[in-house]
Scaffold this active site. Structure first.
Site, PDB file in Angstrom:
ATOM      1  N   ASP A  90     -12.047   2.427   6.888  1.00  0.00           N
ATOM      2  CA  ASP A  90     -11.583   3.636   7.523  1.00  0.00           C
ATOM      3  C   ASP A  90     -11.963   4.087   6.284  1.00  0.00           C
ATOM      4  O   ASP A  90     -10.883   4.656   5.278  1.00  0.00           O
ATOM      5  CB  ASP A  90      -9.381   3.880   7.740  1.00  0.00           C
ATOM      6  CG  ASP A  90      -9.165   4.923   7.970  1.00  0.00           C
ATOM      7  OD1 ASP A  90      -9.903   5.797   8.920  1.00  0.00           O
ATOM      8  OD2 ASP A  90      -8.225   5.215   7.491  1.00  0.00           O
ATOM      9  N   HIS A 121       0.820  -1.210   0.071  1.00  0.00           N
ATOM     10  CA  HIS A 121       0.004   0.112  -0.033  1.00  0.00           C
ATOM     11  C   HIS A 121       1.145   1.477  -0.050  1.00  0.00           C
ATOM     12  O   HIS A 121       0.611   2.167  -0.884  1.00  0.00           O
ATOM     13  CB  HIS A 121      -0.715  -0.139   1.241  1.00  0.00           C
ATOM     14  CG  HIS A 121      -2.260   1.242   1.222  1.00  0.00           C
ATOM     15  ND1 HIS A 121      -2.246   1.690   0.340  1.00  0.00           N
ATOM     16  CD2 HIS A 121      -1.443   2.598   2.273  1.00  0.00           C
ATOM     17  CE1 HIS A 121      -2.958   2.916   0.680  1.00  0.00           C
ATOM     18  NE2 HIS A 121      -2.698   3.225   2.103  1.00  0.00           N
TER      19      HIS A 121
HETATM   20 MN    MN Z   1      -5.883   4.096   6.892  1.00  0.00          MN
END
Ligand code: MN
Length: 419
Positions: free
Chosen positions: A237, A137
């Site tokens: 998130d 990521h």
């Molecule tokens: Mn996050």
């Protein structure tokens, strides 16, 4: 081995094949049913075991818990009793649910059908921290916003990078969110504009919930860290990429992140996840001594994300796995407390977006659509670069080993138009 984890255990409660909630799981959550108040429950098959009812039958005597710990609107009181007490509680619950237990006679008064119950946010969250611990990521984001030769910042392999988020806007699965509004700067030459976020995104994460930690000024070592971790949940998130891009310099995430994060309602204990421990990646360069650890602390948990448009079937947009983390939980907790920062029962520490090494394994639309340049083809013929109004984002996760499945259920959130 922890008694409740024995693969041979079978319950008198019917557990469908492929249920996330086997007798080897026994996750904790907060539910209500009918006119009753909020209570602590344990998921088993399609049922919820009502712990306050079990306690009233005297079956949890001598374990150090009071009725008020289970007739409660959060798991916090229960968690304050600490790791050993909760471990034995889970063992005793497993014994009570075991085939042959006389508890079956009381089934009517202690079980609630999950379809007839409402699940609530399980934790009164004190503080929330979000890490950035998946190398793929961090690499993908670095490639998009800098360049592939310079994708990881110099600190990334030395520090489990993180930031302090906001606990107030962490919401239960099923709670819809409104598209956030804020400042964006569409290009370098024009001034900033205000309006609904155009690049709304999810982040596929897992989060761990802590027990009461040590006093302010003390640190928790990597060797001690598992004693302070209660369990894990799925965590979405939510992120407003256009707001984030303009606001994050120099202090990091703010309004692009704090409008909502969604968590799954069942907290799967770290004990229940013991069989799924696997080795992490070789860390090179070597980490500083306080971040060294012994044993396996990564977890093999298969994860997926689906998007369900308002009037169409869902499309799975990502398959990832929690084992793909570079930094694990014990390193994150040791790092978080190395300066003396204190943690408390009910703090939430999230992993950061969990992206696997291959395409199809990326944990955000930013990466899946590569900044909007590669739209994802949905089953209904539509395309997604980011999340649209009316979309429902669903995350699921489970481990499976020796025929035993331990899963998290799902975290599910529908996006409504901006207010
Ligand atoms: Mn996050």
């Amino acid at each position: 081995m922890i008694r409740a984890n024995e693969a041979s255990r079978k319950s008198w409660v019917f557990v469908p094949e492929n249920s996330d909630f086997s007798i080897q799981n026994l996750p904790f959550g907060i539910f209500s049913a009918g006119l009753g108040g909020k209570k602590v429950g344990v998921a088993i098959g399609n049922q919820i075991l009502d712990l306050s009812a079990v306690e009233q039958l005297g079956k949890l005597n001598g374990l150090g818990f009071d009725h008020s710990d289970f007739a409660s609107s959060s798991l916090n009181n229960m968690m304050r009793k600490g790791k050993e007490a909760v471990r034995e509680l889970r063992n005793v619950i497993s014994d009570l649910l075991l085939e042959g237990s006389e508890m079956e006679e009381h089934a009517q008064s202690i079980l609630v059908d999950q379809l007839k119950a409402t699940m609530h946010l399980p934790i009164e969250i004190g503080d929330y921290t979000d890490f950035y611990s998946s190398e793929q990521h961090a690499f993908n984001v670095g490639c998009m916003f800098r360049d592939p030769n310079n994708a990881l910042l110099p600190n990334w392999k030395h520090i489990p990078v993180g930031y302090h988020g906001r606990a107030s806007s962490i919401i239960n699965s099923g709670t819809p969110i409104h598209r956030p509004k804020g400042q964006q700067k569409p290009n370098d030459t024009e001034p900033p504009v205000f309006g609904p976020c155009k690049l709304l995104d999810f982040e596929l994460e897992m989060a761990f919930v802590t027990f009461e930690g040590k006093a302010l000024g003390d640190s928790i070592s990597t060797a001690e860290a598992t004693d302070y971790i209660f369990g894990l949940c799925l965590f979405n998130d939510w992120s407003a990429r256009d707001i984030q891009k303009w606001e994050y310099v120099p202090l990091g995430p703010f309004l692009a992140k704090n409008f909502a994060s969604s968590m799954s309602p069942w907290i799967v204990t770290l004990d229940a996840l013991e069989p799924f421990r696997v080795a992490g990646p070789l860390q090179d360069p070597a980490v500083l001594p306080y971040l060294e650890y012994e044993g396996d602390h990564h977890l093999d948990i298969a994860l997926e994300v689906a998007i369900k448009p308002q009037q169409a079937e869902e499309s799975v947009v990502c398959h990832s796995n929690y084992k793909h983390m570079y930094w694990n939980m014990v390193q994150q907790l040791a790092h978080h407390t190395i300066n003396g920062c204190d943690i408390h029962a009910g703090d939430v520490l999230a992993s950061g977006t969990i992206s696997g090494p291959e395409e199809g394994q990326f944990g955000s639309m930013l990466e899946i659509s590569w900044k909007g340049t590669k739209p994802f083809q949905m089953k209904d013929g539509s395309e997604r670069k980011f999340i649209l109004d009316g979309d429902t984002v669903i995350m699921r996760g489970h481990g499976i080993k020796d025929g035993v499945r331990v899963g998290f259920g799902e975290v599910k959130t529908t996006v409504l138009p901006a207010k």
